[in-house]
Design a protein around this motif. Structure first.
Motif, PDB file in Angstrom:
ATOM      1  N   ASP A   1       0.680  -1.241  -0.182  1.00 37.23           N
ATOM      2  CA  ASP A   1      -0.163   0.140  -0.028  1.00 37.23           C
ATOM      3  C   ASP A   1       0.738   1.350   0.086  1.00 37.23           C
ATOM      4  OD1 ASP A   1       0.828  -0.574   2.582  1.00 37.23           O
ATOM      5  OD2 ASP A   1      -0.788   0.716   3.416  1.00 37.23           O
ATOM      6  N   ASP A   2       2.066   1.321   0.398  1.00 43.00           N
ATOM      7  CA  ASP A   2       2.871   2.277   0.186  1.00 43.00           C
ATOM      8  C   ASP A   2       3.421   2.544  -1.102  1.00 43.00           C
ATOM      9  OD1 ASP A   2       5.379   4.078   0.598  1.00 43.00           O
ATOM     10  OD2 ASP A   2       5.325   3.773   2.564  1.00 43.00           O
ATOM     11  N   PRO A   3       3.172   3.639  -1.666  1.00 40.87           N
ATOM     12  CA  PRO A   3       3.569   4.050  -3.284  1.00 40.87           C
ATOM     13  C   PRO A   3       5.164   3.806  -3.227  1.00 40.87           C
ATOM     14  CG  PRO A   3       2.217   5.722  -2.541  1.00 40.87           C
ATOM     15  CD  PRO A   3       2.388   4.633  -1.291  1.00 40.87           C
ATOM     16  N   GLU A   4       5.791   4.533  -2.372  1.00 41.35           N
ATOM     17  CA  GLU A   4       7.286   4.698  -2.269  1.00 41.35           C
ATOM     18  C   GLU A   4       7.843   3.405  -2.291  1.00 41.35           C
ATOM     19  OE1 GLU A   4       8.859   7.489   0.419  1.00 41.35           O
ATOM     20  OE2 GLU A   4       7.444   9.092  -0.383  1.00 41.35           O
ATOM     21  N   VAL A   5       7.220   2.368  -1.317  1.00 37.82           N
ATOM     22  CA  VAL A   5       8.103   0.994  -1.020  1.00 37.82           C
ATOM     23  C   VAL A   5       7.821   0.253  -2.286  1.00 37.82           C
ATOM     24  CG1 VAL A   5       8.023  -0.967   0.215  1.00 37.82           C
ATOM     25  CG2 VAL A   5       7.792   1.162   1.161  1.00 37.82           C
ATOM     26  N   LEU A   6       6.463   0.236  -2.922  1.00 35.19           N
ATOM     27  CA  LEU A   6       6.127  -0.352  -4.206  1.00 35.19           C
ATOM     28  C   LEU A   6       7.105   0.048  -5.127  1.00 35.19           C
ATOM     29  CD1 LEU A   6       4.066  -2.349  -5.189  1.00 35.19           C
ATOM     30  CD2 LEU A   6       2.667  -0.518  -5.757  1.00 35.19           C
ATOM     31  N   ALA A   7       7.249   1.449  -5.347  1.00 31.00           N
ATOM     32  CA  ALA A   7       8.192   1.844  -6.290  1.00 31.00           C
ATOM     33  C   ALA A   7       9.671   1.149  -6.171  1.00 31.00           C
ATOM     34  CB  ALA A   7       8.310   3.352  -6.407  1.00 31.00           C
ATOM     35  N   LEU A   8      10.068   1.370  -5.172  1.00 36.29           N
ATOM     36  CA  LEU A   8      11.392   0.828  -4.830  1.00 36.29           C
ATOM     37  C   LEU A   8      11.589  -1.020  -5.151  1.00 36.29           C
ATOM     38  CD1 LEU A   8      14.199   0.949  -3.223  1.00 36.29           C
ATOM     39  CD2 LEU A   8      13.111   0.203  -1.143  1.00 36.29           C
ATOM     40  N   TYR A   9      10.588  -1.846  -4.750  1.00 31.86           N
ATOM     41  CA  TYR A   9      10.393  -2.898  -5.001  1.00 31.86           C
ATOM     42  C   TYR A   9      10.541  -3.270  -6.621  1.00 31.86           C
ATOM     43  CZ  TYR A   9       8.563  -4.133  -0.445  1.00 31.86           C
ATOM     44  OH  TYR A   9       8.410  -4.667   1.065  1.00 31.86           O
ATOM     45  N   LYS A  10       9.837  -2.475  -7.248  1.00 28.06           N
ATOM     46  CA  LYS A  10       9.598  -2.533  -8.687  1.00 28.06           C
ATOM     47  C   LYS A  10      11.067  -1.906  -9.510  1.00 28.06           C
ATOM     48  CE  LYS A  10       6.518  -1.709 -12.267  1.00 28.06           C
ATOM     49  NZ  LYS A  10       4.973  -1.130 -12.872  1.00 28.06           N
ATOM     50  N   SER A  11      11.719  -0.875  -9.035  1.00 28.32           N
ATOM     51  CA  SER A  11      12.948  -0.733  -9.779  1.00 28.32           C
ATOM     52  C   SER A  11      13.993  -1.518  -9.321  1.00 28.32           C
ATOM     53  CB  SER A  11      13.065   0.763  -9.305  1.00 28.32           C
ATOM     54  OG  SER A  11      14.406   1.226  -9.464  1.00 28.32           O
ATOM     55  N   TYR A  12      14.064  -2.069  -8.014  1.00 30.74           N
ATOM     56  CA  TYR A  12      15.253  -3.167  -7.645  1.00 30.74           C
ATOM     57  C   TYR A  12      15.032  -4.292  -8.602  1.00 30.74           C
ATOM     58  CZ  TYR A  12      18.101  -5.830  -4.957  1.00 30.74           C
ATOM     59  OH  TYR A  12      19.089  -6.702  -4.440  1.00 30.74           O
ATOM     60  N   LEU A  13      13.961  -4.729  -8.682  1.00 28.99           N
ATOM     61  CA  LEU A  13      13.591  -6.067  -9.301  1.00 28.99           C
ATOM     62  C   LEU A  13      13.690  -6.221 -10.662  1.00 28.99           C
ATOM     63  CD1 LEU A  13      10.599  -7.479  -6.801  1.00 28.99           C
ATOM     64  CD2 LEU A  13      13.122  -8.171  -6.815  1.00 28.99           C
ATOM     65  N   GLN A  14      13.039  -4.952 -11.279  1.00 33.89           N
ATOM     66  CA  GLN A  14      13.233  -4.899 -12.690  1.00 33.89           C
ATOM     67  C   GLN A  14      14.742  -4.912 -13.166  1.00 33.89           C
ATOM     68  OE1 GLN A  14      10.579  -1.423 -13.526  1.00 33.89           O
ATOM     69  NE2 GLN A  14       8.889  -2.980 -14.114  1.00 33.89           N
TER      70      GLN A  14
END
Length: 143
Positions: free
Chosen positions: A20-33
């Motif tokens: 639910d935290d957009p900043e954490v979600l963006a971090l996950y997405k960036s790191y994993l991509q």
């Protein structure tokens, strides 16, 4: 840079991140991509359910327990198990009872927030390995 787990398959390993935290979600997405994964992202339980149903080739789910919209992460896991799914779930949360939630469920693993992204990467590699269940079972027998 592609990880060993991502290289093992001709397909890109698809990960569903529900946070639910957009900043954490963006971090996950960036790191994993950057590590060769395709990342589907959802900010709530129902969106995560919908994405999972539309993407049955999802290889791993990264789930926060504090979700908006009336369904908690615990309830999401119960729904998921009732569907008969076998995709591993990494529960990432700051909740103190995270290990109680995942204990005894061989489809879930736990990471307590805050954690280093390298810890997440190592866990993903283990869970995406073809023999991940055997690796976890052996580890439990030796400890």
């Amino acid at each position: 840079m592609m990880t060993e787990a991502a290289r093992q398959s001709n397909d890109v390993n698809k990960i569903l991140a529900i946070e639910d935290d957009p900043e954490v979600l963006a971090l996950y997405k960036s790191y994993l991509q950057k590590r060769g994964y395709e990342v589907l992202s959802a900010t709530g339980a129902s969106e995560g359910m919908s994405l999972l149903q539309r993407n049955p080739d999802t290889r791993l789910i990264l789930l926060d327990l504090n979700l908006p919209g009336g369904m908690s992460g615990e309830e999401w896991i119960a729904w998921y198990i009732a569907q008969g799914k076998k995709t591993p779930v990494v529960v990432a949360s700051g909740k103190g009872d995270i290990l109680t939630i995942t204990k005894g469920n061989n489809r879930t693993a736990a990471l307590t927030k805050p954690f280093h992204m390298e810890e997440l990467q190592e866990l993903i590699e283990v869970l995406l390995a073809e023999d991940w269940h055997d690796q976890v079972s052996v580890d439990k027998k030796t400890h």
